[in-house]
Design a protein around this motif. Structure first.
Motif, PDB file in Angstrom:
ATOM      1  N   HIS A   1       0.841  -1.199   0.000  1.00 37.74           N
ATOM      2  CA  HIS A   1       0.000   0.000   0.000  1.00 37.74           C
ATOM      3  C   HIS A   1       0.878   1.252   0.000  1.00 37.74           C
ATOM      4  N   LYS A   2       0.384   2.305  -0.642  1.00 41.17           N
ATOM      5  CA  LYS A   2       1.167   3.524  -0.794  1.00 41.17           C
ATOM      6  C   LYS A   2       1.387   4.259   0.528  1.00 41.17           C
ATOM      7  N   LYS A   3       0.426   4.133   1.452  1.00 45.52           N
ATOM      8  CA  LYS A   3       0.502   4.887   2.703  1.00 45.52           C
ATOM      9  C   LYS A   3       0.873   4.012   3.895  1.00 45.52           C
ATOM     10  N   TYR A   4       0.358   2.781   3.912  1.00 39.02           N
ATOM     11  CA  TYR A   4       0.572   1.900   5.062  1.00 39.02           C
ATOM     12  C   TYR A   4       1.540   0.784   4.666  1.00 39.02           C
ATOM     13  N   GLU A   5       2.747   0.869   5.176  1.00 35.76           N
ATOM     14  CA  GLU A   5       3.813  -0.024   4.748  1.00 35.76           C
ATOM     15  C   GLU A   5       3.596  -1.470   5.161  1.00 35.76           C
ATOM     16  N   SER A   6       2.740  -1.708   6.162  1.00 38.82           N
ATOM     17  CA  SER A   6       2.497  -3.080   6.620  1.00 38.82           C
ATOM     18  C   SER A   6       1.272  -3.714   5.964  1.00 38.82           C
ATOM     19  N   LEU A   7       0.705  -3.037   4.985  1.00 37.76           N
ATOM     20  CA  LEU A   7      -0.486  -3.541   4.281  1.00 37.76           C
ATOM     21  C   LEU A   7      -0.122  -3.916   2.848  1.00 37.76           C
ATOM     22  N   PHE A   8      -0.490  -5.154   2.455  1.00 30.08           N
ATOM     23  CA  PHE A   8      -0.191  -5.648   1.112  1.00 30.08           C
ATOM     24  C   PHE A   8      -1.460  -6.213   0.473  1.00 30.08           C
ATOM     25  N   LEU A   9      -1.497  -6.161  -0.840  1.00 33.15           N
ATOM     26  CA  LEU A   9      -2.590  -6.739  -1.621  1.00 33.15           C
ATOM     27  C   LEU A   9      -2.044  -7.810  -2.549  1.00 33.15           C
ATOM     28  N   LEU A  10      -2.727  -8.960  -2.568  1.00 32.34           N
ATOM     29  CA  LEU A  10      -2.485  -9.960  -3.609  1.00 32.34           C
ATOM     30  C   LEU A  10      -3.711  -9.940  -4.507  1.00 32.34           C
ATOM     31  N   PRO A  11      -3.628  -9.248  -5.644  1.00 34.30           N
ATOM     32  CA  PRO A  11      -4.798  -9.127  -6.516  1.00 34.30           C
ATOM     33  C   PRO A  11      -5.038 -10.408  -7.293  1.00 34.30           C
ATOM     34  N   THR A  12      -6.204 -10.506  -7.889  1.00 33.31           N
ATOM     35  CA  THR A  12      -6.484 -11.635  -8.761  1.00 33.31           C
ATOM     36  C   THR A  12      -6.598 -11.152 -10.200  1.00 33.31           C
ATOM     37  N   SER A  13      -6.872 -12.057 -11.091  1.00 28.92           N
ATOM     38  CA  SER A  13      -6.916 -11.734 -12.521  1.00 28.92           C
ATOM     39  C   SER A  13      -8.270 -11.152 -12.918  1.00 28.92           C
ATOM     40  N   GLN A  14      -8.248 -10.265 -13.891  1.00 29.17           N
ATOM     41  CA  GLN A  14      -9.482  -9.730 -14.462  1.00 29.17           C
ATOM     42  C   GLN A  14      -9.975 -10.546 -15.649  1.00 29.17           C
ATOM     43  N   VAL A  15      -9.141 -11.422 -16.176  1.00 30.91           N
ATOM     44  CA  VAL A  15      -9.484 -12.114 -17.415  1.00 30.91           C
ATOM     45  C   VAL A  15      -9.720 -13.613 -17.237  1.00 30.91           C
ATOM     46  N   LYS A  16      -9.231 -14.187 -16.143  1.00 31.04           N
ATOM     47  CA  LYS A  16      -9.466 -15.605 -15.885  1.00 31.04           C
ATOM     48  C   LYS A  16     -10.832 -15.790 -15.213  1.00 31.04           C
ATOM     49  N   ASP A  17     -11.208 -17.054 -14.950  1.00 31.46           N
ATOM     50  CA  ASP A  17     -12.455 -17.297 -14.224  1.00 31.46           C
ATOM     51  C   ASP A  17     -12.155 -17.925 -12.867  1.00 31.46           C
ATOM     52  N   LYS A  18     -13.208 -18.133 -12.087  1.00 28.52           N
ATOM     53  CA  LYS A  18     -13.036 -18.536 -10.689  1.00 28.52           C
ATOM     54  C   LYS A  18     -12.574 -19.983 -10.522  1.00 28.52           C
ATOM     55  N   THR A  19     -12.525 -20.740 -11.602  1.00 31.90           N
ATOM     56  CA  THR A  19     -12.004 -22.107 -11.522  1.00 31.90           C
ATOM     57  C   THR A  19     -10.489 -22.144 -11.714  1.00 31.90           C
ATOM     58  N   SER A  20      -9.878 -20.983 -11.912  1.00 27.94           N
ATOM     59  CA  SER A  20      -8.440 -20.927 -12.182  1.00 27.94           C
ATOM     60  C   SER A  20      -7.597 -21.221 -10.956  1.00 27.94           C
ATOM     61  N   VAL A  21      -8.201 -21.099  -9.773  1.00 31.58           N
ATOM     62  CA  VAL A  21      -7.509 -21.437  -8.525  1.00 31.58           C
ATOM     63  C   VAL A  21      -8.368 -22.447  -7.790  1.00 31.58           C
ATOM     64  N   ASN A  22      -7.763 -23.524  -7.303  1.00 30.55           N
ATOM     65  CA  ASN A  22      -8.540 -24.529  -6.569  1.00 30.55           C
ATOM     66  C   ASN A  22      -8.280 -24.392  -5.066  1.00 30.55           C
ATOM     67  N   PRO A  23      -9.110 -25.013  -4.236  1.00 30.09           N
ATOM     68  CA  PRO A  23      -8.950 -24.879  -2.778  1.00 30.09           C
ATOM     69  C   PRO A  23      -7.574 -25.290  -2.271  1.00 30.09           C
ATOM     70  N   GLU A  24      -7.016 -26.352  -2.815  1.00 29.01           N
ATOM     71  CA  GLU A  24      -5.708 -26.821  -2.355  1.00 29.01           C
ATOM     72  C   GLU A  24      -4.624 -25.775  -2.611  1.00 29.01           C
ATOM     73  N   GLN A  25      -4.692 -25.102  -3.758  1.00 29.96           N
ATOM     74  CA  GLN A  25      -3.719 -24.063  -4.067  1.00 29.96           C
ATOM     75  C   GLN A  25      -3.825 -22.886  -3.102  1.00 29.96           C
ATOM     76  N   LEU A  26      -5.058 -22.498  -2.768  1.00 34.58           N
ATOM     77  CA  LEU A  26      -5.233 -21.370  -1.853  1.00 34.58           C
ATOM     78  C   LEU A  26      -4.801 -21.730  -0.437  1.00 34.58           C
ATOM     79  N   VAL A  27      -5.075 -22.953  -0.011  1.00 38.62           N
ATOM     80  CA  VAL A  27      -4.631 -23.396   1.315  1.00 38.62           C
ATOM     81  C   VAL A  27      -3.106 -23.328   1.414  1.00 38.62           C
ATOM     82  N   LYS A  28      -2.429 -23.829   0.394  1.00 40.11           N
ATOM     83  CA  LYS A  28      -0.949 -23.800   0.388  1.00 40.11           C
ATOM     84  C   LYS A  28      -0.440 -22.360   0.408  1.00 40.11           C
TER      85      LYS A  28
END
Length: 286
Positions: free
Chosen positions: A77-104
């Motif tokens: 984040h530009k103002k808060y150094e301890s805040l981070f974002l992991l964005p997702t894709s705008q062009v893929k669909d919701k099946t692109s990540v599975n539960p096991e991948q997110l858990v890891k």
């Protein structure tokens, strides 16, 4: 021990992503190291609410598929150094990540962050199932409207079936005048239906629109009614539950959940439609 929270709703448009952004900024303002994970693939908006849309190089899909390490995809984040974002894709669909991948991924993030907040897509399809997989606690966001509360009740049932036992509630966009006149559900009505602990009640506030357009969460705005209760949150200790009801806040405190008998019956197989039919005809099974 770091904690993973998923912020979910069932119904779209209740303020789930706004809640995620403000929680993240609020925790960072208290010195916590926080990462927000956007899992609403194809419809990402969390970057806009944080004003980070022009800083994205890689996304959740790149990390899940092993193209880049997680640290390379994180946006500070530009103002808060301890805040981070992991964005997702705008062009893929919701099946692109599975539960096991997110858990890891979340297991890796636990080593670096105090709080991991997952912004869940609306609905109960695959994107929802993936988003909740790694969560220690689920925060259900709803509004005091019967359709939103009904969808929240459905989500609570789905979370319970996924063995998520720690489920909290935030009620958003409350209009006290409408509640007082009986034109909007009050907290007793919502508690009777959902029977989970309410940790936050947020008033409706036009400044939320302003904050969204500016990419500045309303918690940073001194005169925002929606941001004010969050300024009054008690100190959040690492690894402890979130507690959001303001001390002497703008709205009455939520009453304690009172209909555990109904919840047990529903989780044991009491049908969702039957439950709502009972509520609509005014039967009191507590």
């Amino acid at each position: 021990m770091s904690k993973v929270y998923v912020i979910t709703s069932g119904k779209g448009g209740v303020g789930k992503t706004t809640t995620t952004a403000n929680l993240g900024v609020g925790l960072a303002m208290r010195g916590k190291k926080v990462v927000l994970v956007d899992t609403d693939t194809g419809l990402r908006n969390l970057d806009l609410l944080l004003g980070l849309e022009n800083r994205i190089m890689y996304d959740l899909i790149d990390v899940a598929e092993g193209r880049v390490p997680c640290k390379k995809a994180l946006v500070r984040h530009k103002k808060y150094e301890s805040l981070f974002l992991l964005p997702t894709s705008q062009v893929k669909d919701k099946t692109s990540v599975n539960p096991e991948q997110l858990v890891k991924l979340c297991e890796d993030l636990r080593k670096e962050f105090d709080f991991i907040l997952i912004d869940c897509p609306a609905g109960i399809e695959q994107g929802f199932k993936t988003a909740i997989a790694a969560a220690d606690t689920a925060i259900v966001v709803t509004m005091p409207e019967i359709s939103a509360v009904r969808d929240a009740d459905k989500i609570i049932g789905e979370l319970s079936r996924a063995d998520k036992e720690d489920i909290k509630l935030i009620v958003n966009r409350i209009r006290p005048q409408m509640v007082e006149s009986g034109d909007m559900l009050d907290m007793n009505d919502i508690n009777d239906i959902l029977s989970i602990e309410c940790i936050g009640q947020v008033p409706d506030d036009e400044m939320v629109v302003t904050s969204t357009n500016k990419g500045e969460p309303c918690i940073t705005m001194e005169h925002s009614l929606a941001g004010l209760p969050q300024h009054r949150w008690p100190h959040l200790r690492r690894g402890h539950p979130l507690h959001g009801i303001p001390e002497g806040g703008l709205l009455p405190e939520a009453q304690a959940p009172r209909i555990w008998s109904i919840r047990r019956e529903r989780h044991a197989g009491f049908g969702q439609e039957d439950f709502w039919q009972e509520r609509e005809i005014g039967a009191d099974r507590a």
